[in-house]
Design a protein around this motif. Sequence first.
Motif, PDB file in Angstrom:
ATOM      1  N   ASP A   1      -5.490  -4.721  -1.810  1.00 45.94           N
ATOM      2  CA  ASP A   1      -6.500  -3.676  -1.577  1.00 45.94           C
ATOM      3  C   ASP A   1      -7.671  -4.194  -0.746  1.00 45.94           C
ATOM      4  O   ASP A   1      -8.187  -3.483   0.130  1.00 45.94           O
ATOM      5  CB  ASP A   1      -7.002  -3.115  -2.911  1.00 45.94           C
ATOM      6  N   ARG A   2      -8.061  -5.427  -0.996  1.00 45.38           N
ATOM      7  CA  ARG A   2      -9.215  -6.007  -0.263  1.00 45.38           C
ATOM      8  C   ARG A   2      -8.844  -6.221   1.215  1.00 45.38           C
ATOM      9  O   ARG A   2      -9.649  -5.962   2.115  1.00 45.38           O
ATOM     10  CB  ARG A   2      -9.606  -7.338  -0.923  1.00 45.38           C
TER      11      ARG A   2
ATOM     12  N   ASP B   1      -5.336   1.653   9.668  1.00 50.51           N
ATOM     13  CA  ASP B   1      -5.391   2.525   8.484  1.00 50.51           C
ATOM     14  C   ASP B   1      -4.292   2.158   7.484  1.00 50.51           C
ATOM     15  O   ASP B   1      -4.473   2.258   6.268  1.00 50.51           O
ATOM     16  CB  ASP B   1      -5.172   3.992   8.904  1.00 50.51           C
ATOM     17  N   THR B   2      -3.114   1.730   8.015  1.00 52.38           N
ATOM     18  CA  THR B   2      -1.949   1.500   7.137  1.00 52.38           C
ATOM     19  C   THR B   2      -1.340   0.140   7.435  1.00 52.38           C
ATOM     20  O   THR B   2      -0.243   0.048   7.993  1.00 52.38           O
ATOM     21  CB  THR B   2      -0.894   2.618   7.405  1.00 52.38           C
TER      22      THR B   2
ATOM     23  N   LEU C   1       0.864  -1.185   0.000  1.00 54.83           N
ATOM     24  CA  LEU C   1       0.000   0.000   0.000  1.00 54.83           C
ATOM     25  C   LEU C   1       0.900   1.235   0.000  1.00 54.83           C
ATOM     26  O   LEU C   1       1.847   1.310   0.800  1.00 54.83           O
ATOM     27  CB  LEU C   1      -0.872  -0.006   1.254  1.00 54.83           C
TER      28      LEU C   1
ATOM     29  N   ALA D   1      -6.651  -4.507   2.863  1.00 52.03           N
ATOM     30  CA  ALA D   1      -6.567  -3.165   3.458  1.00 52.03           C
ATOM     31  C   ALA D   1      -7.958  -2.618   3.773  1.00 52.03           C
ATOM     32  O   ALA D   1      -8.183  -1.989   4.818  1.00 52.03           O
ATOM     33  CB  ALA D   1      -5.834  -2.227   2.511  1.00 52.03           C
ATOM     34  N   ALA D   2      -8.907  -2.898   2.895  1.00 55.41           N
ATOM     35  CA  ALA D   2     -10.270  -2.383   3.085  1.00 55.41           C
ATOM     36  C   ALA D   2     -10.924  -3.007   4.327  1.00 55.41           C
ATOM     37  O   ALA D   2     -11.708  -2.358   5.018  1.00 55.41           O
ATOM     38  CB  ALA D   2     -11.105  -2.689   1.852  1.00 55.41           C
ATOM     39  N   LEU D   3     -10.572  -4.245   4.633  1.00 56.48           N
ATOM     40  CA  LEU D   3     -11.199  -4.964   5.753  1.00 56.48           C
ATOM     41  C   LEU D   3     -10.398  -4.828   7.048  1.00 56.48           C
ATOM     42  O   LEU D   3     -10.904  -5.123   8.132  1.00 56.48           O
ATOM     43  CB  LEU D   3     -11.355  -6.450   5.395  1.00 56.48           C
ATOM     44  N   HIS D   4      -9.132  -4.416   6.941  1.00 55.30           N
ATOM     45  CA  HIS D   4      -8.221  -4.416   8.081  1.00 55.30           C
ATOM     46  C   HIS D   4      -8.572  -3.326   9.097  1.00 55.30           C
ATOM     47  O   HIS D   4      -9.085  -2.270   8.726  1.00 55.30           O
ATOM     48  CB  HIS D   4      -6.789  -4.182   7.557  1.00 55.30           C
TER      49      HIS D   4
END
Lengths: 107, 107, 107
Positions: free
Chosen positions: B70-71, B79-80, A92, B73-76
């Motif tokens: 990306d998926r 934030d980073t 990311l 990261a979206a569910l985690h």
Amino acid sequence: MTIVSVYAVFADDEEAARIGRKMVEERFAACVNILDPCASIYRWEGQIETANEVPAVFKTGKETAAALVDRIAALHSYDTPCVVVWPVNRALPAYANWVCQSTGKET
Amino acid sequence: MTIVSVYAVFADDEEAARIGRKMVEERFAACVNILDPCASIYRWEGQIETANEVPAVFKTGKETAAALVDRIAALHSYDTPCVVVWPVNRALPAYANWVCQSTGKET
Amino acid sequence: MTIVSVYAVFADDEEAARIGRKMVEERFAACVNILDPCASIYRWEGQIETANEVPAVFKTGKETAAALVDRIAALHSYDTPCVVVWPVNRALPAYANWVCQSTGKET
């Protein structure tokens, strides 16, 4: 990609935590994940040996990887420690930025 | 090589298992190995912090790696989050085929 | 770089230790770190399955990586085991030499 992972194996938990913390403090790495102890089997001076060791995964910038490897080696209790740099193809962008901002010279 | 490994670090076991399962269900990954908890040391807003986290290694196709990152990261919960793609130079052809057939659009 | 890492996942501790030791004895690998058991989630014949498995990280020369992958597969209890080669961008020269001298034909 601007960051890499560095896999290193330490003699024990204490060494992994001590050197791990120092690498983050001294900005050679942004973060380290110290894994549970592992069972190692290896060839040394013609003999098959076993040992319990502690593996860890460091995260650092591509620019600081060489310095991280050398600094770990300088502090490590082995003469020839396993400290290997694994390339990262993708991360990311915000994460990569954080790693780069947390390593190298303070900006 | 047509497949990659993706190393991700989660806040705890529950998050690793929940997101891990979803990535396989939704065909973003063919498999995930959720490792034992690790001790993390990292720099955050100028301070050295520690936390127990849970690392995992996903296996996916090269084509689906970006979507997997990306998926996750979206569910985690972070934030980073650390979600990094490690290249694979070689694997058993049958294994690589299985990974590719288990990810992406259902054929 | 002249060495690589090889990540392999075994059915259990016994298999990891047996095959791990054999790879070092037979000079397919210089060393193996057998990690703690992991929780795996994967897609198999359309179903989402879980299993406890044992991951390991082998260290070998670039020249012996293909033979290591094939030898592990030949001994493994699965038909299609996860045995993947991760490139190494950098390591201590002395360490890389030790890995190369401990693998391949006896010099």
